[in-house]
Design an enzyme around this catalytic site. Structure first.
Site, PDB file in Angstrom:
ATOM      1  N   GLU A  31      92.241 -49.761 138.173  1.00 27.17           N
ATOM      2  CA  GLU A  31      92.813 -48.530 138.403  1.00 27.17           C
ATOM      3  C   GLU A  31      93.451 -48.135 136.749  1.00 27.17           C
ATOM      4  O   GLU A  31      93.976 -49.098 136.311  1.00 27.17           O
ATOM      5  CB  GLU A  31      93.982 -48.728 139.299  1.00 27.17           C
ATOM      6  CG  GLU A  31      94.857 -47.347 139.393  1.00 27.17           C
ATOM      7  CD  GLU A  31      95.954 -47.487 140.223  1.00 27.17           C
ATOM      8  OE1 GLU A  31      96.365 -48.370 140.837  1.00 27.17           O
ATOM      9  OE2 GLU A  31      96.701 -46.239 140.485  1.00 27.17           O
ATOM     10  N   ARG A 258      93.336 -65.031 141.388  1.00 25.03           N
ATOM     11  CA  ARG A 258      93.550 -64.005 140.286  1.00 25.03           C
ATOM     12  C   ARG A 258      94.205 -65.186 139.287  1.00 25.03           C
ATOM     13  O   ARG A 258      94.649 -66.228 139.508  1.00 25.03           O
ATOM     14  CB  ARG A 258      94.657 -63.379 140.797  1.00 25.03           C
ATOM     15  CG  ARG A 258      96.115 -63.653 140.996  1.00 25.03           C
ATOM     16  CD  ARG A 258      97.088 -62.320 141.625  1.00 25.03           C
ATOM     17  NE  ARG A 258      97.080 -61.285 140.651  1.00 25.03           N
ATOM     18  CZ  ARG A 258      96.726 -59.858 140.596  1.00 25.03           C
ATOM     19  NH1 ARG A 258      96.087 -59.675 141.607  1.00 25.03           N
ATOM     20  NH2 ARG A 258      97.129 -59.261 139.667  1.00 25.03           N
ATOM     21  N   LYS A 268     100.711 -54.928 135.612  1.00 27.19           N
ATOM     22  CA  LYS A 268     100.738 -53.762 134.753  1.00 27.19           C
ATOM     23  C   LYS A 268     102.060 -53.099 135.018  1.00 27.19           C
ATOM     24  O   LYS A 268     102.467 -52.679 133.775  1.00 27.19           O
ATOM     25  CB  LYS A 268      99.584 -52.978 135.227  1.00 27.19           C
ATOM     26  CG  LYS A 268      98.218 -53.185 134.566  1.00 27.19           C
ATOM     27  CD  LYS A 268      97.257 -52.240 134.950  1.00 27.19           C
ATOM     28  CE  LYS A 268      96.904 -52.226 136.488  1.00 27.19           C
ATOM     29  NZ  LYS A 268      95.589 -51.590 136.741  1.00 27.19           N
TER      30      LYS A 268
HETATM   31  P1  ATP Z   1      97.966 -55.601 138.261  1.00 23.37           P
HETATM   32  O1  ATP Z   1      98.513 -56.235 139.597  1.00 23.37           O
HETATM   33  O2  ATP Z   1      98.059 -56.619 136.875  1.00 23.37           O
HETATM   34  O3  ATP Z   1      98.553 -54.154 138.144  1.00 23.37           O
HETATM   35  P2  ATP Z   1      95.902 -54.839 139.550  1.00 23.37           P
HETATM   36  O4  ATP Z   1      95.121 -55.807 140.310  1.00 23.37           O
HETATM   37  O5  ATP Z   1      96.689 -53.848 140.391  1.00 23.37           O
HETATM   38  O6  ATP Z   1      96.346 -55.676 138.478  1.00 23.37           O
HETATM   39  P3  ATP Z   1      93.553 -53.293 139.092  1.00 23.37           P
HETATM   40  O7  ATP Z   1      93.290 -52.300 137.807  1.00 23.37           O
HETATM   41  O8  ATP Z   1      93.817 -52.740 140.442  1.00 23.37           O
HETATM   42  O9  ATP Z   1      95.080 -54.171 138.700  1.00 23.37           O
HETATM   43  O10 ATP Z   1      92.548 -54.402 138.914  1.00 23.37           O
HETATM   44  C1  ATP Z   1      91.079 -54.278 138.535  1.00 23.37           C
HETATM   45  C2  ATP Z   1      90.434 -55.431 138.731  1.00 23.37           C
HETATM   46  O11 ATP Z   1      90.886 -56.672 138.106  1.00 23.37           O
HETATM   47  C3  ATP Z   1      90.472 -55.893 140.264  1.00 23.37           C
HETATM   48  O12 ATP Z   1      89.231 -56.287 140.704  1.00 23.37           O
HETATM   49  C4  ATP Z   1      91.441 -57.127 140.302  1.00 23.37           C
HETATM   50  O13 ATP Z   1      91.258 -58.028 141.419  1.00 23.37           O
HETATM   51  C5  ATP Z   1      91.087 -57.881 139.080  1.00 23.37           C
HETATM   52  N1  ATP Z   1      92.297 -58.423 138.394  1.00 23.37           N
HETATM   53  C6  ATP Z   1      93.525 -57.759 138.083  1.00 23.37           C
HETATM   54  N2  ATP Z   1      94.501 -58.887 138.016  1.00 23.37           N
HETATM   55  C7  ATP Z   1      93.811 -59.800 137.790  1.00 23.37           C
HETATM   56  C8  ATP Z   1      94.023 -61.196 137.571  1.00 23.37           C
HETATM   57  N3  ATP Z   1      95.304 -61.776 137.140  1.00 23.37           N
HETATM   58  N4  ATP Z   1      93.109 -62.100 137.686  1.00 23.37           N
HETATM   59  C9  ATP Z   1      91.996 -62.049 138.117  1.00 23.37           C
HETATM   60  N5  ATP Z   1      91.577 -60.539 138.384  1.00 23.37           N
HETATM   61  C10 ATP Z   1      92.389 -59.560 138.272  1.00 23.37           C
HETATM   62 MG    MG Z   2      96.465 -52.648 141.626  1.00 24.92          MG
END
Ligand code: ATP
Ligand code: MG
Length: 752
Positions: A31, A258, A268
């Site tokens: 996102e 993750r 984020k």
């Molecule tokens: P955050 O919780 O840090 O805001 P998010 O999951 O909301 O991260 P997205 O932009 O939705 O962030 O994630 C993009 C991709 O990256 C998704 O497929 C998510 O599963 C992966 N991702 C995000 N954070 C991690 C992590 N800590 N380890 C592995 N994959 C991740």
């Molecule tokens: Mg997210």
């Protein structure tokens, strides 16, 4: 191809072999509401890596369905990160927002099939109606609305006729499903917001659960990889695709753990808080775990990709030690970058018996590195050394310059201190020294023994530079937020001095400053008339894990000191104190372990020798202070059947997680008894640690199946039984299972 095949690659291979898909097609779907971080790197390396390994395709898709937080600058940052890590998304970047029209049509289809309805309960009521894990929910009376009414309301929602929260569109699934997520999940909600890309026009925006599976389907994705939190959403994913009767081939969702890292915050939201609150200097602050931050700090993309491959993917959450990432960058730069000299805290040395000047030949790379290149080092009567490299009252084990101990100036001559010049307050302001003309590096015939070579720069030619020393942003292992910020995470040295070649010849942008660490010419602030270098990482792990000593092996030093009374500690001799300081400062040993080693010359020497073989002081110290100490004590008169070299190898296997700490004890005992090398013992007895979640999960299933009463008791709330299950699993694998993985998996299975 990555070295080991993870469970996702196994699935992909099987699907390809079975002909389920012609080509694997993954996607990385961030996102655009923040800069990507190292957790995203894991997902990027996984998704793009699988596509690369199986000749497939990986899309870069902006999952931009929430209009209020998204921004084009984050889209750019995401593209930069993927590109910088070395991956290619092909012709175009995909956007979920491009599918708003199609998604809307799919929603209309569901309404027509009586599989979706407009609900007008408020948020509070929706929550209340949903029920709990132990109680079924109730369906809203609005679920009775006719298809026509639903179509009419949904269209008017889209056109902006209602306030936010007045209505939502929900799937009609099952209000008593044991999976709470399946209790009529929300598909659309009203938002009167302009979208950063699409602009005005939409007043309803799709929810993740609806948009994601359909975006995957429309793009022809085969394997939709997401993190474990989405496990329960998988049922919705499948329901939407199946209910709409979408033509195969269709995508399937798989979950992986993750990345979590100690000393690091990774969401984020928290990163945004740090950036917007000016706790750091922007998204690319070198202390942040963002890709932009690592990049500016000087990390190489190769080292980050290696790290992501090393940590692998598993189905159980765990926390990775940030030291592992630091190891990867160190390992990458070790053989790549030129070694030069920088003095951070200059102390002038005048070499009273040297006249004139010369240019010394100095290689940029040590002998064992397959790279060539050298520079001329100007040398004359006046040089600077680092203040810390001279000691008037050296502690034992101090190998650098002292009034009685000569030292080598790296690439140059051996010098000996003749006079210490002080100011009125007693501060040392200069050293007067003599050099040995026949001790020139490379043609030394002096026969003088020195114990170290220190960095220096010539006074006349040294160039001032700014050096930014970065340390961890958080001072504790599991930081919650702002209150855990390390106040000393940035130290700026305005007037460090480098040898001239660094800024004149510029053989590279990254350097090893001898004995100080790896440094990078700051890509933003560096100017030729004001060079700035960022510290990438130190030469060794200065934070090394502070492991708690296990009570059963506590060094029994009290028994060795009969004159000591309970609770009283004998003062250390000067020699012991010197060692203690060196162990705690230089090696960051915890005081308890340092104490044991410092007070015993035999142990201390053993430790030093082992560290000289393999530089992992904390792990080695733990073995020496516990196991080796016990061995010395139990067999005071016998020669040991192993030496520092063997202990170093054992430590290495532990660090690399080839063996568990439990098995390490067993190996040690065998080593002490037979004198065999630890490698041989591990090989012969097949003691390698099992970290493969699939293998461990099978053992857990077995243990669970054999202990139904305990499972029931645990589920009734007897949490103490958790340890019982972990213990049984470890026992069943002969102690070879990785305890971290066992813990996580047992929890997952028992809570399922
Ligand atoms: P955050 O919780 O840090 O805001 P998010 O999951 O909301 O991260 P997205 O932009 O939705 O962030 O994630 C993009 C991709 O990256 C998704 O497929 C998510 O599963 C992966 N991702 C995000 N954070 C991690 C992590 N800590 N380890 C592995 N994959 C991740
Ligand atoms: Mg997210």
């Amino acid at each position: 191809m990555s070295e080991t095949k993870d469970f996702l690659r196994t699935i992909v291979e099987e699907d390809l072999k079975a002909g389920k898909y012609e080509q694997v097609h993954t996607r990385f779907p961030p996102e655009p509401n923040g800069f990507p971080h190292i957790g995203h790197a894991k997902s990027i390396v996984l998704n793009f890596g699988i596509a690369r390994d199986y000749e497939g395709i990986c899309n870069l898709r902006m999952d931009d369905t929430d209009p209020t937080k998204e921004d084009m600058k984050y889209v750019e940052a995401l593209k930069d990160a993927v590109k910088w890590l070395g991956f290619d998304w092909g012709e175009k970047v995909y956007f979920t927002s491009d599918y708003f029209g199609k998604l809307y049509d799919y929603a209309v289809d569901l309404i027509k099939m009586e599989k979706a309805y407009v609900d007008s309960l408020n948020e509070e009521e929706i929550r209340e109606y949903r029920g709990t894990v132990t109680e079924p929910g109730r369906r809203s009376k609005y679920a009775e609305r006719s298809v026509e009414e639903n179509l009419d309301l949904f269209e008017r929602m889209k056109n902006g006729e209602f306030e936010e929260g007045a209505h939502v569109l929900r799937a009609k699934i099952d209000m008593s499903s044991p999976n709470m997520k399946m209790r009529d999940p929300l598909l659309y909600r009203i938002r009167h917001a302009s979208h950063y890309r699409v602009g005005e026009g939409w007043h309803v925006y799709p929810m993740y659960d609806f948009a994601h599976c359909l975006s995957d389907y429309m793009e022809g994705i085969t394997h939709s990889l997401c993190t474990l939190e989405f496990e329960n959403n998988r049922d919705i994913y499948d329901w939407v695709i199946e209910t709409l009767g979408l033509e195969p081939p269709r995508p399937y969702q798989y979950e992986f753990a993750r990345l979590n890292m100690n000393y690091t915050v990774m969401s984020k939201r928290k990163l945004l808080e740090l950036v917007e609150g000016n706790y750091v200097n922007g998204w690319d602050d070198p202390r942040l775990p963002t890709i932009a931050g690592y990049r500016r700090r000087g990390y190489t993309p190769e080292s980050i990709v290696t790290f992501c491959e090393q940590i692998g993917v598993a189905k159980a959450n765990s926390t990775v030690d940030v030291a592992q990432l630091e190891f990867c960058i160190r390992d990458d730069l070790n053989t790549k970058v030129p070694r030069v000299m920088c003095v951070m805290d200059p102390l002038k040395v005048t070499i009273v018996n040297y006249e004139g000047s010369e240019l010394l030949d100095a290689s940029y790379y040590p002998h064992d590195v397959p790279k060539e290149g050298s520079r001329k080092l100007p040398f004359s009567k006046e040089v600077y050394i680092d203040r810390a490299d001279f000691s008037e009252n050296p502690p034992k084990g101090y190998y650098r310059l002292t009034p009685d101990q000569p030292v080598r100036l790296k690439h140059a001559y051996i010098i000996a201190c003749k006079e210490v010049v002080k100011d009125e307050e007693g501060n040392i302001v200069e050293i007067k020294a003599e050099y040995f003309p026949d001790s020139k590096s490379g043609s030394d015939t002096s026969g003088i023994k020195v114990r170290s070579a220190i960095q220096w720069v010539e006074v006349a030619s040294a160039k001032p530079v700014e050096v930014r020393l970065y340390d961890r942003l958080f001072k504790c292992e599991a930081p919650e937020g702002l209150e855990d910020i390390n106040p000393d995470s940035l130290k700026v040295i305005k007037n460090a001095l480098v040898e001239p070649a660094v800024v004149d010849e510029k053989p590279d942008v990254r350097f090893q400053f001898e004995r100080e660490g790896y440094f990078y010419a700051d890509p933003v602030d560096y100017r030729d008339d004001a060079p700035v270098f960022n510290k990438i990482v130190g030469l060794k792990d200065s934070w090394a894990k502070k492991e708690k000593p296990k009570p059963q092996n506590k060094p029994k030093q009290k028994a060795q000191k009969p004159v000591q009374k309970e609770g009283e500690v004998a003062p250390m001799s000067a020699e012991e104190q010197g060692r203690f300081d060196r162990f705690t400062h230089e090696y960051k040993l915890n005081p308890e372990v340092a104490n044991t080693l410092a007070r015993d010359a035999k142990l201390a020497d053993f430790f030093d020798e082992a560290v000289a073989v393999y530089e992992s002081p904390v792990t080695i110290a733990n073995i020496v202070a516990n196991e080796v100490a016990r061995e010395f004590k139990e067999h005071p008169d016998d020669a040991l059947r192993f030496g520092p070299k063997e202990v170093a190898s054992l430590a290495k296997m532990l660090d690399e997680e080839t063996i568990s700490s439990k098995i390490a004890k067993q190996v040690f005992e065998e080593m002490a008894k037979t004198g065999k090398s630890p490698e041989t013992i591990v090989e012969e007895k097949d003691l390698k640690q099992i970290s493969d979640p699939v293998q461990i999960a099978a053992v857990i299933d077995d243990v669970i199946a054999k202990n139904p009463e305990n499972v029931a008791k645990y589920k009734e709330g007897n949490q103490k039984l958790f340890g019982f299950f972990v213990g049984q699993v470890l026992k069943a694998t002969g102690g070879k299972a990785n305890p971290k993985v066992v813990n996580d998996l047992v929890r997952e299975k028992l809570e399922a």
